[in-house]
Structures are given as structure tokens and as C-alpha cells.
Design an enzyme around this catalytic site. Structure first.
Site, short mmCIF file in Angstrom:
data_model
loop_
_atom_site.label_atom_id
_atom_site.label_comp_id
_atom_site.label_asym_id
_atom_site.label_seq_id
_atom_site.Cartn_x
_atom_site.Cartn_y
_atom_site.Cartn_z
N ILE A 68 0.88 -1.16 0.00
CA ILE A 68 0.00 0.00 0.00
C ILE A 68 0.92 1.21 0.00
CG2 ILE A 68 -2.02 -1.05 1.05
CD1 ILE A 68 -1.20 -0.08 3.73
N ASP A 69 0.44 2.32 -0.55
CA ASP A 69 1.28 3.50 -0.72
C ASP A 69 1.83 4.02 0.62
OD1 ASP A 69 0.69 3.45 -3.42
OD2 ASP A 69 -0.99 4.84 -3.23
N LYS A 70 2.92 4.72 0.55
CA LYS A 70 3.55 5.29 1.74
C LYS A 70 2.55 6.06 2.59
CE LYS A 70 6.73 8.99 3.08
NZ LYS A 70 7.61 10.08 2.60
N ARG A 90 -7.06 5.91 -5.97
CA ARG A 90 -6.70 7.32 -6.15
C ARG A 90 -6.99 7.78 -7.58
NH1 ARG A 90 -0.64 7.50 -4.14
NH2 ARG A 90 -0.88 9.73 -4.61
N THR A 98 -0.70 5.89 2.56
CA THR A 98 -1.93 5.16 2.84
C THR A 98 -1.68 4.30 4.06
OG1 THR A 98 -2.58 5.10 0.50
CG2 THR A 98 -3.59 3.48 1.96
#
Length: 305
Positions: free
Chosen positions: A137-139, A237, A141
Site C-alpha cells: 500500500i502507498d507510503k 486514487r 496510505t
């Protein structure tokens, strides 16, 4: 450096280049192969092609596989919010701001650094930079993420992700007021044709489907629950931006002018469900909304519609 060659036959014509190579080079991840293609290390008939190039009979593919970089990923005593752990898997509630694995000059303070300190064993399928990492998962998030502690567990979980059988539910705060109570965004995604850092809705991209449901409406925002049918990079996103409701705080796909001073997008991985590799039982784990999320929602409570 290793040089690998393939010749396309009748059975594999019209297949995407990255899909074909993923099947032929099963020890490499699709993301790794796509990076090789983008870096020009893959040629078809001596010409550089994109990942979505459709192969033709007798196409000659040549891949230059560079020597793996020597990395020294150090274990770090970083506190982890562990939701569950056994001999096969460990489930983490990742905080906003933490990078999942070392890359692009970030070799400290990542989830992997913390895992190496906490766990004696992690799967080695994704190499020394991404031990145990089945998905990301994104930094910026936050939320639930599962890590494999051995190769058997890794392969079992990876197959579930590939088949899109993993249950993944996110909470997101979007700009604007969504009119529909629920909906589905079915729009293919791939690298942006001009800005390669971004992901975009691309006609010949990879299938991407997001189901959303409205939880709360505010004067200028909407709190939504998003369920992933597929799990592409930046999927929620980009999809929310695609329907003109980008996520609040998103520095890449969101509004340039932000009302709140945030560290990143308002996106939280609330629930993750999967079949356990050994017990074969369905398990799911939830992480409540973090403080950064609650702080903004408390402000917006005065603006409920």
C-alpha cells in the site's frame, strides 16, 4: 548481466508483452518485468516496445537482465502494530508515512526494516529488498497489510491476489459530493503516456474495477467505502480522480489547493481478508480509522448534509 531470448509462437500471439514475459519468467514479478521494459532493457525485433505491445508470430524478444544490486537492508527496532501473527503470516496495521520496502534511495525506516528486526524468517521470493512482501500500500496510505513468513505462504497468498479473491476494503475521503449511493468504476489503468510517474486511465491498460459506497456526505466532501475487485497501483486514487472526485490530500491526483494541511491522501485500508495458506480457513482483519483520519472527520461533522 544475463541475456534472455524468446521467439513468439502461434499460441502466444496477441498477448501483451509484459503478460507474456511474466509467464515465461515466473521467478520475476510483473512489476519487475515492466520496469525492465520501461528502462529499455527489453526489445522486440531490436526495437523498444511498451508493456502493452501485442505480440505477433515470430517476434524475437531479447531481455537484458542486469546484475542484482547489492543491498544491505538492516533490521531496525521500529514498533509494529501487529494485528495477527503465526508461523506463516504476519498482519500489520501500517501507519501513514511508512514506506513498505526499500527502493529509490530509501533504505531505512521502512516496514521491511522493522520486519527484519521482528521476524526470524520471511519469504525470499521477492529478493533481499522485499522479503515477505506479497502486496503493497502507498507510503501515505495507512491500514492492513499481510506479509508472508515463508515461500509456501507467499505463493499461496500471491495466487489469491492474482485471482482477485482477496477481500480488500478501504475508507477514503473524496472531494465534492457524490450523488449516487453506490457505484462501480471500471476503467483500465497503466502508466501515464507522458508523465511516467503517474498512473492513468488508458484504453489498452490493465483491467481495474473499484466498487464504492457512500458512508457520509458533507458540504464539500464525501466519505466513501471502496472495495477492490482488482488491485492495481494507485487504483482508488486514480479511479476517484477519474470520476472528478479525487481524494482529499492527494499530492499527485488531487486538487492543487488543499483545505487541510495533510501528509498525504485520505485513504485507509480498513479490511483485508484471505484464505490462510495452511489452515485453508478464511480470515479477515480490520484496522480502525487512524488519528489523522478522525481529526479531519471531526471537523467535517459540523458540515454534514
Amino acid at each position: 548481466m544475463e541475456l534472455i531470448k524468446f521467439v513468439v509462437n502461434e499460441n502466444t500471439k496477441d498477448v501483451r508483452l509484459d503478460v507474456y514475459l511474466s509467464k515465461e519468467m515466473q521467478d520475476k514479478s510483473r512489476a519487475y518485468i515492466q520496469n525492465l521494459i520501461e528502462e529499455g532493457k527489453v526489445t522486440v525485433n531490436s526495437s523498444v516496445k511498451k508493456s502493452n505491445y501485442k505480440l505477433k508470430i515470430s517476434d524475437k524478444i531479447q531481455i537484458i537482465v542486469p546484475e542484482p544490486a547489492v543491498l544491505n537492508i538492516k533490521p531496525e527496532n521500529i514498533p509494529l502494530d501487529i494485528l495477527y501473527e503465526d508461523k506463516d503470516v504476519i498482519v500489520i496495521n501500517k501507519p501513514q508515512g511508512m514506506v513498505v520496502h526499500p527502493a529509490s534511495g530509501v533504505y531505512e525506516g521502512t516496514l521491511v526494516n522493522a520486519l527484519l528486526y521482528h521476524c526470524k524468517d520471511l519469504s525470499g521470493i521477492n529478493g533481499i529488498a522485499r522479503p515477505g512482501i506479497v502486496h503493497r500500500i502507498d507510503k501515505d496510505t495507512s491500514g492492513v497489510l499481510v506479509v508472508a513468513k515463508n515461500d509456501f505462504a507467499h505463493n499461496h497468498l500471491a495466487l489469491q491476489f492474482k485471482e482477485h479473491s482477496i477481500n480488500r476494503i478501504y475508507i477514503a475521503l473524496a472531494e465534492g459530493v457524490l450523488k449516487q449511493e453506490e457505484g462501480t468504476i471500471d476503467a483500465p489503468l497503466d502508466r501515464h503516456p507522458v508523465d511516467r510517474i503517474k498512473i492513468a486511465v488508458v484504453k489498452d491498460g490493465r483491467r481495474a474495477v473499484t466498487h464504492y459506497r457512500v458512508l457520509e456526505r458533507y458540504k464539500s466532501n464525501t466519505l466513501v467505502e471502496c472495495k477492490l475487485e482488482t488491485g492495481r497501483t494507485h487504483q482508488i486514487r486514480v479511479h476517484m480522480s477519474h470520476i472528478n472526485h479525487p481524494l482529499v490530500g492527494d499530492p499527485v491526483y488531487g486538487y492543487k489547493k488543499q483545505r487541510f494541511k495533510l501528509e498525504g491522501q485520505m485513504l485507509h485500508a480498513k479490511l483485508l481478508g484471505f484464505i490462510h495458506p495452511t489452515t485453508k480457513e478464511y480470515m479477515h482483519f480490520e484496522a480502525s480509522r487512524p488519528d489523522y483520519f478522525e481529526k479531519i472527520l471531526n471537523i467535517l461533522q459540523k458540515e454534514l448534509l
